[in-house]
Design a protein around this motif. Structure first.
Motif, PDB file in Angstrom:
ATOM      1  N   LEU A 187      -0.972  -4.249  -1.014  1.00  0.00           N
ATOM      2  CA  LEU A 187      -2.100  -5.169  -1.044  1.00  0.00           C
ATOM      3  C   LEU A 187      -2.225  -5.849   0.311  1.00  0.00           C
ATOM      4  CD1 LEU A 187      -4.312  -6.616  -2.748  1.00  0.00           C
ATOM      5  CD2 LEU A 187      -2.615  -8.383  -3.165  1.00  0.00           C
ATOM      6  N   ASP A 188      -3.394  -5.716   0.928  1.00  0.00           N
ATOM      7  CA  ASP A 188      -3.700  -6.382   2.199  1.00  0.00           C
ATOM      8  C   ASP A 188      -4.592  -7.575   1.879  1.00  0.00           C
ATOM      9  OD1 ASP A 188      -4.767  -7.234   4.639  1.00  0.00           O
ATOM     10  OD2 ASP A 188      -4.885  -5.212   5.451  1.00  0.00           O
ATOM     11  N   ASP A 189      -4.025  -8.768   1.901  1.00  0.00           N
ATOM     12  CA  ASP A 189      -4.774  -9.979   1.557  1.00  0.00           C
ATOM     13  C   ASP A 189      -5.885 -10.283   2.564  1.00  0.00           C
ATOM     14  OD1 ASP A 189      -3.325 -10.579  -0.746  1.00  0.00           O
ATOM     15  OD2 ASP A 189      -1.805 -11.698   0.367  1.00  0.00           O
ATOM     16  N   ARG A 190      -5.725  -9.853   3.806  1.00  0.00           N
ATOM     17  CA  ARG A 190      -6.727 -10.160   4.832  1.00  0.00           C
ATOM     18  C   ARG A 190      -8.041  -9.448   4.568  1.00  0.00           C
ATOM     19  NH1 ARG A 190      -4.034  -7.625   9.665  1.00  0.00           N
ATOM     20  NH2 ARG A 190      -3.800  -6.133   7.983  1.00  0.00           N
ATOM     21  N   GLN A 191      -7.968  -8.198   4.105  1.00  0.00           N
ATOM     22  CA  GLN A 191      -9.166  -7.380   3.936  1.00  0.00           C
ATOM     23  C   GLN A 191      -9.489  -7.086   2.471  1.00  0.00           C
ATOM     24  OE1 GLN A 191      -9.046  -3.940   6.523  1.00  0.00           O
ATOM     25  NE2 GLN A 191      -7.775  -5.045   7.986  1.00  0.00           N
ATOM     26  N   ASN A 192      -8.734  -7.691   1.552  1.00  0.00           N
ATOM     27  CA  ASN A 192      -8.941  -7.487   0.117  1.00  0.00           C
ATOM     28  C   ASN A 192      -8.891  -5.995  -0.247  1.00  0.00           C
ATOM     29  OD1 ASN A 192      -9.256  -8.342  -2.496  1.00  0.00           O
ATOM     30  ND2 ASN A 192     -11.476  -8.437  -2.393  1.00  0.00           N
ATOM     31  N   ILE A 193      -7.825  -5.339   0.217  1.00  0.00           N
ATOM     32  CA  ILE A 193      -7.626  -3.908  -0.013  1.00  0.00           C
ATOM     33  C   ILE A 193      -6.339  -3.707  -0.813  1.00  0.00           C
ATOM     34  CG2 ILE A 193      -7.091  -1.695   1.093  1.00  0.00           C
ATOM     35  CD1 ILE A 193      -8.779  -2.610   3.472  1.00  0.00           C
ATOM     36  N   ALA A 194      -6.408  -2.857  -1.810  1.00  0.00           N
ATOM     37  CA  ALA A 194      -5.218  -2.443  -2.558  1.00  0.00           C
ATOM     38  C   ALA A 194      -5.186  -0.921  -2.559  1.00  0.00           C
ATOM     39  CB  ALA A 194      -5.265  -2.967  -3.990  1.00  0.00           C
ATOM     40  N   GLN A 195      -4.014  -0.371  -2.290  1.00  0.00           N
ATOM     41  CA  GLN A 195      -3.849   1.080  -2.284  1.00  0.00           C
ATOM     42  C   GLN A 195      -2.495   1.399  -2.890  1.00  0.00           C
ATOM     43  OE1 GLN A 195      -4.026   2.129   1.829  1.00  0.00           O
ATOM     44  NE2 GLN A 195      -6.234   1.884   1.939  1.00  0.00           N
ATOM     45  N   GLY A 196      -2.375   2.609  -3.409  1.00  0.00           N
ATOM     46  CA  GLY A 196      -1.066   2.975  -3.909  1.00  0.00           C
ATOM     47  C   GLY A 196      -1.047   4.274  -4.677  1.00  0.00           C
ATOM     48  N   LEU A 197       0.031   4.436  -5.386  1.00  0.00           N
ATOM     49  CA  LEU A 197       0.285   5.642  -6.145  1.00  0.00           C
ATOM     50  C   LEU A 197       0.852   5.213  -7.490  1.00  0.00           C
ATOM     51  CD1 LEU A 197       0.277   8.749  -5.638  1.00  0.00           C
ATOM     52  CD2 LEU A 197       2.683   8.523  -5.031  1.00  0.00           C
ATOM     53  N   ARG A 198       0.385   5.837  -8.567  1.00  0.00           N
ATOM     54  CA  ARG A 198       0.911   5.542  -9.896  1.00  0.00           C
ATOM     55  C   ARG A 198       0.996   6.841 -10.681  1.00  0.00           C
ATOM     56  NH1 ARG A 198      -4.375   2.302 -11.110  1.00  0.00           N
ATOM     57  NH2 ARG A 198      -5.779   4.044 -11.384  1.00  0.00           N
ATOM     58  N   ARG A 199       1.700   6.781 -11.797  1.00  0.00           N
ATOM     59  CA  ARG A 199       1.813   7.940 -12.672  1.00  0.00           C
ATOM     60  C   ARG A 199       0.973   7.681 -13.918  1.00  0.00           C
ATOM     61  NH1 ARG A 199       6.040   8.463  -9.600  1.00  0.00           N
ATOM     62  NH2 ARG A 199       6.753  10.534  -9.097  1.00  0.00           N
ATOM     63  N   VAL A 200       0.110   8.646 -14.223  1.00  0.00           N
ATOM     64  CA  VAL A 200      -0.750   8.577 -15.402  1.00  0.00           C
ATOM     65  C   VAL A 200      -0.564   9.890 -16.150  1.00  0.00           C
ATOM     66  CG1 VAL A 200      -3.116   8.363 -16.256  1.00  0.00           C
ATOM     67  CG2 VAL A 200      -2.412   7.108 -14.200  1.00  0.00           C
ATOM     68  N   ASN A 201      -0.078   9.822 -17.384  1.00  0.00           N
ATOM     69  CA  ASN A 201       0.174  11.035 -18.174  1.00  0.00           C
ATOM     70  C   ASN A 201       1.004  12.055 -17.404  1.00  0.00           C
ATOM     71  OD1 ASN A 201      -1.306   9.991 -20.344  1.00  0.00           O
ATOM     72  ND2 ASN A 201      -3.211  10.718 -19.439  1.00  0.00           N
ATOM     73  N   ARG A 202       2.074  11.601 -16.791  1.00  0.00           N
ATOM     74  CA  ARG A 202       3.015  12.446 -16.036  1.00  0.00           C
ATOM     75  C   ARG A 202       2.434  13.070 -14.777  1.00  0.00           C
ATOM     76  NH1 ARG A 202       6.115  15.415 -20.985  1.00  0.00           N
ATOM     77  NH2 ARG A 202       7.013  13.521 -21.844  1.00  0.00           N
TER      78      ARG A 202
END
Length: 160
Positions: free
Chosen positions: A80-95
């Motif tokens: 999460l970049d609070d300066r630019q209101n950006i969230a990025q990432g990786l998650r697992r959904v249904n394996r």
């Protein structure tokens, strides 16, 4: 009963450990930002991480939270970049792995489908992948990886 719970908590604490590391990023001698990494290990195995990014005055710029229970090299994580209101990432959904990028509350996702059997690496997992494969990297054998870049919702081929 309370005594049993206390023993369980003490036993779990004996096999878990928290480590904290700090780093400084400088440009032409001037501090640009600082990082504070907090790692949670269980019996010597990395379980999770939390990294705070701070400006030179100590104000929080953002954070990254990682979960390594499924994969050390491609952990689920949120940056999460609070300066630019950006969230990025990786998650697992249904394996399956899903990259996500959110800018100003507009979320985009992409399911990651590996094109080959090359190892997948993402975000904070790169350093751990490199550490596990240091001998091959040093010997210049080269290891082909698929590096997931959530901000682009893509996998890029790299040789390290």
């Amino acid at each position: 009963m309370n005594f049993g719970i206390l023993l369980l908590v003490l036993w779990m604490k004996a096999y878990s450990e928290t480590q904290v590391y700090e780093g400084l990023a400088r440009y032409e001698g001037q501090l640009v930002y600082a990082e504070r990494h907090t790692l949670l290990l269980d019996n010597g195995t990395l379980i999770s991480s939390f990294t705070e990014y701070l400006d030179p005055t100590g104000k929080k710029l953002g954070y990254m939270k990682g979960d390594y229970t499924q994969s050390l090299s491609a952990p689920t994580f949120t940056f999460l970049d609070d300066r630019q209101n950006i969230a990025q990432g990786l998650r697992r959904v249904n394996r399956r792995l899903e990259a996500f990028s959110q800018i100003n509350q507009k979320r985009q996702t992409s399911t990651i489908v590996p094109a080959t059997k090359r190892p997948l690496v993402a975000g904070p997992g790169l350093i751990y992948f490199a550490a596990q494969n240091m001998e091959s990297i040093i010997s210049h054998e080269g290891i082909e990886i698929g590096y997931i870049i959530p901000g682009k919702l893509e996998i890029y081929d790299f040789i390290i």
